[in-house]
Write an enzyme that holds these catalytic residues in place. Structure first.
Site, PDB file in Angstrom:
ATOM      1  N   ASP A 192       0.823  -1.206   0.000  1.00  0.00           N
ATOM      2  CA  ASP A 192       0.000   0.000   0.000  1.00  0.00           C
ATOM      3  C   ASP A 192       0.859   1.259   0.000  1.00  0.00           C
ATOM      4  O   ASP A 192       0.482   2.273  -0.601  1.00  0.00           O
ATOM      5  CB  ASP A 192      -0.924  -0.006   1.216  1.00  0.00           C
ATOM      6  CG  ASP A 192      -2.040   1.013   1.107  1.00  0.00           C
ATOM      7  OD1 ASP A 192      -2.717   1.026   0.063  1.00  0.00           O
ATOM      8  OD2 ASP A 192      -2.233   1.795   2.049  1.00  0.00           O
ATOM      9  N   CYS A 244     -11.028   3.448  -5.390  1.00  0.00           N
ATOM     10  CA  CYS A 244     -10.224   3.254  -4.177  1.00  0.00           C
ATOM     11  C   CYS A 244     -10.905   3.864  -2.951  1.00  0.00           C
ATOM     12  O   CYS A 244     -11.255   3.138  -2.014  1.00  0.00           O
ATOM     13  CB  CYS A 244      -8.812   3.807  -4.376  1.00  0.00           C
ATOM     14  SG  CYS A 244      -7.770   3.660  -2.914  1.00  0.00           S
ATOM     15  N   TYR A 301     -13.286   1.602  -0.061  1.00  0.00           N
ATOM     16  CA  TYR A 301     -12.906   1.622   1.361  1.00  0.00           C
ATOM     17  C   TYR A 301     -14.058   2.150   2.216  1.00  0.00           C
ATOM     18  O   TYR A 301     -14.357   1.601   3.288  1.00  0.00           O
ATOM     19  CB  TYR A 301     -11.653   2.473   1.566  1.00  0.00           C
ATOM     20  CG  TYR A 301     -10.364   1.714   1.401  1.00  0.00           C
ATOM     21  CD1 TYR A 301      -9.618   1.316   2.507  1.00  0.00           C
ATOM     22  CD2 TYR A 301      -9.877   1.380   0.143  1.00  0.00           C
ATOM     23  CE1 TYR A 301      -8.428   0.617   2.363  1.00  0.00           C
ATOM     24  CE2 TYR A 301      -8.697   0.676  -0.022  1.00  0.00           C
ATOM     25  CZ  TYR A 301      -7.972   0.298   1.093  1.00  0.00           C
ATOM     26  OH  TYR A 301      -6.799  -0.410   0.939  1.00  0.00           O
ATOM     27  N   TYR A 356     -12.151   4.676   8.043  1.00  0.00           N
ATOM     28  CA  TYR A 356     -12.575   4.755   6.642  1.00  0.00           C
ATOM     29  C   TYR A 356     -14.084   4.954   6.478  1.00  0.00           C
ATOM     30  O   TYR A 356     -14.544   5.287   5.380  1.00  0.00           O
ATOM     31  CB  TYR A 356     -12.112   3.518   5.879  1.00  0.00           C
ATOM     32  CG  TYR A 356     -10.639   3.560   5.566  1.00  0.00           C
ATOM     33  CD1 TYR A 356     -10.130   4.497   4.672  1.00  0.00           C
ATOM     34  CD2 TYR A 356      -9.743   2.689   6.179  1.00  0.00           C
ATOM     35  CE1 TYR A 356      -8.775   4.557   4.387  1.00  0.00           C
ATOM     36  CE2 TYR A 356      -8.383   2.738   5.899  1.00  0.00           C
ATOM     37  CZ  TYR A 356      -7.910   3.674   5.005  1.00  0.00           C
ATOM     38  OH  TYR A 356      -6.560   3.740   4.724  1.00  0.00           O
ATOM     39  N   GLU A 411      -8.952  -3.533  -7.023  1.00  0.00           N
ATOM     40  CA  GLU A 411      -9.045  -3.384  -5.567  1.00  0.00           C
ATOM     41  C   GLU A 411      -9.219  -4.746  -4.902  1.00  0.00           C
ATOM     42  O   GLU A 411      -8.586  -5.038  -3.882  1.00  0.00           O
ATOM     43  CB  GLU A 411     -10.229  -2.482  -5.194  1.00  0.00           C
ATOM     44  CG  GLU A 411      -9.952  -1.001  -5.277  1.00  0.00           C
ATOM     45  CD  GLU A 411      -8.984  -0.523  -4.211  1.00  0.00           C
ATOM     46  OE1 GLU A 411      -8.883  -1.158  -3.136  1.00  0.00           O
ATOM     47  OE2 GLU A 411      -8.311   0.490  -4.455  1.00  0.00           O
TER      48      GLU A 411
END
Length: 229
Positions: free
Chosen positions: A44, A137, A141, A167, A208
């Site tokens: 990441d 992205c 999340y 998140y 993802e």
């Protein structure tokens, strides 16, 4: 229905699959392996560096100074804003985040995802393609985290719950801006072009999913093939 909402609707099956995959399920229960978290954080870190660079590539494509200002703010967020989320996982691993990311990894799933986004940025003049590649992205999340808040499997006694809490709120601003930009740019595009944008968006959703799964398998490049003992 606005264009962004059509994209989200099309992505629902993929997001459902991500939620049911091992990474998120083990995060919910709080029993995810330290090796998986370490590999995720290392990959990441490389991904976020390139994601930040993509914001910079978007800036010349913007017509509004307000949009430019927001993208600059997002670059700052990418550098500093997700520190809390990273630290939560690093503490579970039992090492500092800085120590963990000293080991550089570039697994195939991250490589393919990053190249997918760069291709849109460099080959398409219209910013909507780059935004469509980047938007999944933060959106995914946020969707995973918000869903977790009402899931009885979320173990509040484990620190992984704090990752979901982060998140569930922190992605809202960038999601709203990406939505606004895509909806505005989509107004002047043909159905055929919008179908191409949708394809870009959904491909990033698949990337993802592969990125999360990469952490669970400790994915590496197998240049010599698999060795069978």
């Amino acid at each position: 229905m606005e264009f962004s909402q059509k994209l989200y609707q099309a992505a629902k099956p993929i997001i459902n699959d991500i939620y049911e995959d091992d990474f998120i399920q083990k995060m919910l229960l709080g029993n995810i392996q330290a090796d998986a978290l370490r590999h995720y954080l290392q990959a990441d870190a490389a991904y976020l560096k390139e994601f930040t660079n993509l914001y910079a590539l978007l800036i010349p494509k913007m017509n509004s100074m307000n949009d430019v200002k927001f993208l600059v703010e997002q670059i700052e967020f990418m550098v500093e804003g997700e520190v809390l989320a990273h630290d939560i996982l690093a503490q579970i691993v039992g090492e500092s985040y800085e120590e963990i990311i000293k080991t550089k990894v570039w697994p195939p799933s991250g490589d393919h995802y990053i190249k997918h986004m760069y291709f849109q940025a460099h080959s398409r003049e219209n910013a909507i393609y780059t935004i469509a590649a980047m938007a999944p992205c933060p959106y995914i999340y946020a969707e995973l985290a918000k869903r977790s808040q009402s899931d009885h499997k979320l173990n509040r006694e484990k620190d992984t719950a704090k990752w979901f809490d982060f998140y569930s709120t922190e992605m809202d601003d960038i999601i709203n801006v990406f939505e606004s930009l895509m909806n505005k740019l989509a107004e002047s595009m043909s159905d055929k072009e919008l179908e191409q944008v949708k394809q870009v968006f959904l491909e990033s959703c698949i990337h993802e999913r592969r990125f999360f799964n990469m952490a669970m398998t400790l994915e590496q490049w197998e240049f010599g093939g698999k060795v069978n003992d």
